[in-house]
Every structure is written in structure tokens, then in C-alpha cells.
Design a protein around this motif. Sequence first.
Motif, PDB file in Angstrom:
ATOM      1  N   ASP A   1      29.638  52.021 -24.781  1.00  0.00           N
ATOM      2  CA  ASP A   1      28.269  51.542 -24.983  1.00  0.00           C
ATOM      3  C   ASP A   1      27.412  52.779 -25.232  1.00  0.00           C
ATOM      4  N   ALA A   2      26.797  52.844 -26.403  1.00  0.00           N
ATOM      5  CA  ALA A   2      26.028  54.029 -26.793  1.00  0.00           C
ATOM      6  C   ALA A   2      24.890  54.305 -25.806  1.00  0.00           C
ATOM      7  N   ALA A   3      24.204  53.288 -25.352  1.00  0.00           N
ATOM      8  CA  ALA A   3      23.095  53.478 -24.409  1.00  0.00           C
ATOM      9  C   ALA A   3      23.619  54.017 -23.082  1.00  0.00           C
TER      10      ALA A   3
ATOM     11  N   VAL B   1      26.360  55.747 -22.636  1.00  0.00           N
ATOM     12  CA  VAL B   1      26.807  57.129 -22.869  1.00  0.00           C
ATOM     13  C   VAL B   1      25.603  58.070 -22.867  1.00  0.00           C
ATOM     14  N   ARG B   2      24.488  57.656 -23.513  1.00  0.00           N
ATOM     15  CA  ARG B   2      23.275  58.486 -23.516  1.00  0.00           C
ATOM     16  C   ARG B   2      22.739  58.668 -22.100  1.00  0.00           C
ATOM     17  N   ASP B   3      22.724  57.583 -21.329  1.00  0.00           N
ATOM     18  CA  ASP B   3      22.258  57.670 -19.938  1.00  0.00           C
ATOM     19  C   ASP B   3      23.138  58.620 -19.128  1.00  0.00           C
ATOM     20  N   GLU B   4      24.436  58.514 -19.339  1.00  0.00           N
ATOM     21  CA  GLU B   4      25.363  59.401 -18.618  1.00  0.00           C
ATOM     22  C   GLU B   4      25.142  60.849 -19.027  1.00  0.00           C
ATOM     23  N   ASP B   5      24.935  61.085 -20.321  1.00  0.00           N
ATOM     24  CA  ASP B   5      24.666  62.447 -20.789  1.00  0.00           C
ATOM     25  C   ASP B   5      23.364  62.982 -20.187  1.00  0.00           C
ATOM     26  N   ASP B   6      22.344  62.131 -20.101  1.00  0.00           N
ATOM     27  CA  ASP B   6      21.080  62.551 -19.483  1.00  0.00           C
ATOM     28  C   ASP B   6      21.280  62.929 -18.018  1.00  0.00           C
ATOM     29  N   ARG B   7      22.023  62.080 -17.296  1.00  0.00           N
ATOM     30  CA  ARG B   7      22.300  62.370 -15.884  1.00  0.00           C
ATOM     31  C   ARG B   7      23.121  63.653 -15.743  1.00  0.00           C
TER      32      ARG B   7
END
Length: 173
Positions: free
Chosen positions: A121-123, A125-131
Amino acid sequence: MTTPLLGDPASMSALGASLRRTAVHLTADGEALASAVARATPGWRGPRSVQLRGRTSTAAEQTTAVASALDEVGRSLQSAAADLSAAIARLRELEDAAATMGLEVREGAVTRGWGITGVADAAAVRDEDDRRLHLQERVHQSVTALGRHRARLAKDLARAQELLARAADELRR
């Protein structure tokens, strides 16, 4: 713990305490020597006595200087031990936080754990990258602070080494 060995705060603190106790004993010895010289001065006569009084006074002064340097180094070591202990605790907390997110902290870098993690899920993955980036920033801040503490300790030790070398030179004269 996946971070490299950071040091032993307990041993640093114990060494600092030992140096500070030694400084107290040296201070007392220096004061006793200066007092003995002052009491004996009226009875000392002749050129040999002047030379011996001078050397003894130098020894008393340098004993006080060495005691001061040892106390300062002991205080620096104890302060650095407290800083190191706090840094280790912070890094362990960050490692635990990373583990709950499926991440790992290895040698100061926050990385994804081995194997398949997360979802496609792209969203997400982005959230995980931000964290991960936020956690990486916190790890970097902790490691940087630890580096500053070590640099300060190294500076304090270098200053003490110079003072002790000067004291040794004075005593050899």
C-alpha cells in the motif's frame, strides 16, 4: 543490542570517584607539607636550607595543582558517565521503538527488518518511511550528543594531561 559497544558508565564513574578521593588525599598531603615547611622555616639557616625550602615549597604547590587536576578529571569522568548512561538508555528506547515498527537500528542507521514487512500500500509505505526518517533523526541526535560529550571529555583529559606534564617538569627542576 545492535548498536556498537558504547562504553561502560559504571566503570567510568568508579574511576572518577577514585580520582576524586585521591585528589582529596593529595590536597591534605600538600597542605601538611606546606604547613611543615612554614613551621620549620625559622629554624632553617644556610644556603642548603634555602634550596631545600624552595624544592619543598614547589612540591607542595605542585601537589595542590595535581590534586586539582585529578579532581577536575574525576568530575569530568563522572559527568561523562552520566551522559553515556543516558545516551545508552535513549538508544535502547529508540531500538525498542524501531522494533515495534518492524525496523532495526544497526550501527546508527534505522533500516527495515529482514524479510517481508509491511503491506503493498503506497500510503502505508510512505507513512512507514516518515516514521523511519523521524526515528533516524532521533537516533542521529542521540549519537551526535554522545559524540559531543566524548569530545568534551577528551578536551578535559587533554587539559589535565598538560597540567600534569607541567607539574612533573616543575618537580624535576
